[in-house]
Motif scaffolding. Structure first.
Motif, PDB file in Angstrom:
ATOM      1  N   SER A 102      54.928  41.092  34.010  1.00  7.38           N
ATOM      2  CA  SER A 102      53.608  41.475  34.493  1.00  7.38           C
ATOM      3  C   SER A 102      53.160  40.629  35.675  1.00  7.38           C
ATOM      4  CB  SER A 102      52.586  41.355  33.364  1.00  7.38           C
ATOM      5  OG  SER A 102      52.501  40.007  32.940  1.00  7.38           O
ATOM      6  N   ALA A 103      53.988  39.712  36.139  1.00  8.61           N
ATOM      7  CA  ALA A 103      53.606  38.837  37.251  1.00  8.61           C
ATOM      8  C   ALA A 103      53.618  39.609  38.562  1.00  8.61           C
ATOM      9  CB  ALA A 103      54.556  37.656  37.335  1.00  8.61           C
ATOM     10  N   THR A 104      52.740  39.218  39.460  1.00  7.29           N
ATOM     11  CA  THR A 104      52.665  39.839  40.774  1.00  7.29           C
ATOM     12  C   THR A 104      53.535  39.035  41.731  1.00  7.29           C
ATOM     13  OG1 THR A 104      50.387  40.438  40.295  1.00  7.29           O
ATOM     14  CG2 THR A 104      51.082  40.595  42.567  1.00  7.29           C
ATOM     15  N   THR A 105      54.413  39.719  42.431  1.00  9.24           N
ATOM     16  CA  THR A 105      55.291  39.030  43.367  1.00  9.24           C
ATOM     17  C   THR A 105      54.533  38.675  44.636  1.00  9.24           C
ATOM     18  OG1 THR A 105      56.034  41.062  44.431  1.00  9.24           O
ATOM     19  CG2 THR A 105      57.292  40.303  42.506  1.00  9.24           C
ATOM     20  N   VAL A 106      55.099  37.790  45.420  1.00  7.70           N
ATOM     21  CA  VAL A 106      54.490  37.399  46.682  1.00  7.70           C
ATOM     22  C   VAL A 106      54.416  38.597  47.619  1.00  7.70           C
ATOM     23  CG1 VAL A 106      54.750  35.904  48.698  1.00  7.70           C
ATOM     24  CG2 VAL A 106      55.276  35.024  46.431  1.00  7.70           C
ATOM     25  N   ASP A 108      54.061  41.740  46.782  1.00  8.99           N
ATOM     26  CA  ASP A 108      52.952  42.587  46.366  1.00  8.99           C
ATOM     27  C   ASP A 108      51.609  42.007  46.794  1.00  8.99           C
ATOM     28  OD1 ASP A 108      54.735  44.321  45.181  1.00  8.99           O
ATOM     29  OD2 ASP A 108      54.515  43.438  43.173  1.00  8.99           O
ATOM     30  N   LYS A 109      51.463  40.687  46.695  1.00 10.37           N
ATOM     31  CA  LYS A 109      50.219  40.046  47.117  1.00 10.37           C
ATOM     32  C   LYS A 109      49.982  40.216  48.614  1.00 10.37           C
ATOM     33  CE  LYS A 109      50.033  36.554  43.507  1.00 10.37           C
ATOM     34  NZ  LYS A 109      50.034  35.120  43.195  1.00 10.37           N
ATOM     35  N   VAL A 110      51.049  40.045  49.407  1.00  8.60           N
ATOM     36  CA  VAL A 110      50.909  40.191  50.860  1.00  8.60           C
ATOM     37  C   VAL A 110      50.587  41.629  51.220  1.00  8.60           C
ATOM     38  CG1 VAL A 110      52.171  40.062  53.047  1.00  8.60           C
ATOM     39  CG2 VAL A 110      52.353  38.215  51.390  1.00  8.60           C
ATOM     40  N   GLU A 111      51.272  42.574  50.579  1.00  8.75           N
ATOM     41  CA  GLU A 111      50.993  43.983  50.863  1.00  8.75           C
ATOM     42  C   GLU A 111      49.562  44.338  50.499  1.00  8.75           C
ATOM     43  OE1 GLU A 111      53.987  46.148  48.769  1.00  8.75           O
ATOM     44  OE2 GLU A 111      55.533  45.760  50.269  1.00  8.75           O
ATOM     45  N   GLY A 112      49.074  43.836  49.357  1.00  5.03           N
ATOM     46  CA  GLY A 112      47.690  44.084  48.962  1.00  5.03           C
ATOM     47  C   GLY A 112      46.709  43.477  49.941  1.00  5.03           C
ATOM     48  N   PHE A 113      47.005  42.280  50.406  1.00  2.20           N
ATOM     49  CA  PHE A 113      46.133  41.629  51.382  1.00  2.20           C
ATOM     50  C   PHE A 113      46.087  42.426  52.677  1.00  2.20           C
ATOM     51  CE2 PHE A 113      45.825  38.688  55.007  1.00  2.20           C
ATOM     52  CZ  PHE A 113      44.540  38.228  54.810  1.00  2.20           C
ATOM     53  N   LEU A 114      47.268  42.857  53.155  1.00  3.88           N
ATOM     54  CA  LEU A 114      47.310  43.624  54.385  1.00  3.88           C
ATOM     55  C   LEU A 114      46.610  44.969  54.244  1.00  3.88           C
ATOM     56  CD1 LEU A 114      50.934  42.839  55.606  1.00  3.88           C
ATOM     57  CD2 LEU A 114      48.788  41.940  56.505  1.00  3.88           C
ATOM     58  N   GLU A 115      46.711  45.590  53.071  1.00  4.50           N
ATOM     59  CA  GLU A 115      45.992  46.845  52.845  1.00  4.50           C
ATOM     60  C   GLU A 115      44.489  46.620  52.873  1.00  4.50           C
ATOM     61  OE1 GLU A 115      47.419  48.478  49.191  1.00  4.50           O
ATOM     62  OE2 GLU A 115      49.351  49.054  50.062  1.00  4.50           O
ATOM     63  N   ASN A 116      44.036  45.499  52.304  1.00  2.02           N
ATOM     64  CA  ASN A 116      42.603  45.201  52.339  1.00  2.02           C
ATOM     65  C   ASN A 116      42.119  44.922  53.749  1.00  2.02           C
ATOM     66  OD1 ASN A 116      42.375  45.499  49.593  1.00  2.02           O
ATOM     67  ND2 ASN A 116      42.591  43.319  49.151  1.00  2.02           N
ATOM     68  N   VAL A 117      42.933  44.240  54.536  1.00  5.09           N
ATOM     69  CA  VAL A 117      42.535  43.899  55.902  1.00  5.09           C
ATOM     70  C   VAL A 117      42.497  45.129  56.781  1.00  5.09           C
ATOM     71  CG1 VAL A 117      43.253  42.629  57.969  1.00  5.09           C
ATOM     72  CG2 VAL A 117      43.299  41.515  55.760  1.00  5.09           C
ATOM     73  N   THR A 118      43.538  45.953  56.690  1.00  5.10           N
ATOM     74  CA  THR A 118      43.629  47.112  57.568  1.00  5.10           C
ATOM     75  C   THR A 118      42.828  48.297  57.045  1.00  5.10           C
ATOM     76  OG1 THR A 118      45.653  47.865  56.486  1.00  5.10           O
ATOM     77  CG2 THR A 118      45.892  46.450  58.419  1.00  5.10           C
ATOM     78  N   GLY A 119      42.507  48.323  55.768  1.00  5.44           N
ATOM     79  CA  GLY A 119      41.748  49.429  55.202  1.00  5.44           C
ATOM     80  C   GLY A 119      42.612  50.599  54.799  1.00  5.44           C
ATOM     81  N   ASN A 120      43.910  50.461  54.891  1.00  7.74           N
ATOM     82  CA  ASN A 120      44.836  51.524  54.462  1.00  7.74           C
ATOM     83  C   ASN A 120      45.110  51.423  52.975  1.00  7.74           C
ATOM     84  OD1 ASN A 120      44.986  52.204  57.141  1.00  7.74           O
ATOM     85  ND2 ASN A 120      46.899  51.125  57.498  1.00  7.74           N
ATOM     86  N   SER A 121      45.233  52.581  52.346  1.00  9.35           N
ATOM     87  CA  SER A 121      45.536  52.576  50.902  1.00  9.35           C
ATOM     88  C   SER A 121      46.929  53.051  50.634  1.00  9.35           C
ATOM     89  CB  SER A 121      44.545  53.447  50.156  1.00  9.35           C
ATOM     90  OG  SER A 121      43.256  52.900  50.278  1.00  9.35           O
TER      91      SER A 121
END
Length: 121
Positions: A102-106, A108-121
């Motif tokens: 259930s751990a989040t990989t690095v 996945d964290k980077v992709e989530g951060f970039l999605e939040n920054v760019t606004g893309n889902s």
């Protein structure tokens, strides 16, 4: 000469803001490691049991007349656990794929951060 005095008079509030920003940056950057304190609280006696066992093994090897253990003995101890000194102590506390599903990989964290920054889902 008068222009230079006007320039420095106009820049004085900016110098003040830069000094305040620098002080705040130093304050928060020195306090940042303190955030790690709340992550995990361990009891002082938690590591004592495994360390006592390691110390017993060390004393046994040091007091033996034969000196260093031979290769076969070392390999036999290593097969029982993590290594010949530690054995299987704290094996259940180590992170490995079987207990980290259930751990989040690095990535996945980077992709989530970039999605939040760019606004893309």
């Amino acid at each position: 000469m008068e222009n230079i005095h006007k320039f420095f008079a106009n820049i004085r509030p900016l110098r003040f803001l830069v000094a305040v920003f620098t002080c705040l940056t130093l304050l928060f950057s020195s306090a940042y490691p303190a955030f790690a304190i709340g992550s995990y609280k361990s009891s002082p006696s938690e590591g004592e049991t495994s360390l006592n066992q390691i110390q017993k093994e060390t004393d046994k090897v040091a007091s033996s007349k034969a000196g260093n253990p031979d290769l076969e003995e070392s390999q036999a101890k290593t097969k029982k656990g993590l290594n010949s000194v530690q054995g299987s102590a704290d094996k259940n506390k180590m992170k490995r794929p079987s207990n980290s599903q259930s751990a989040t990989t690095v990535q996945d964290k980077v992709e989530g951060f970039l999605e939040n920054v760019t606004g893309n889902s």
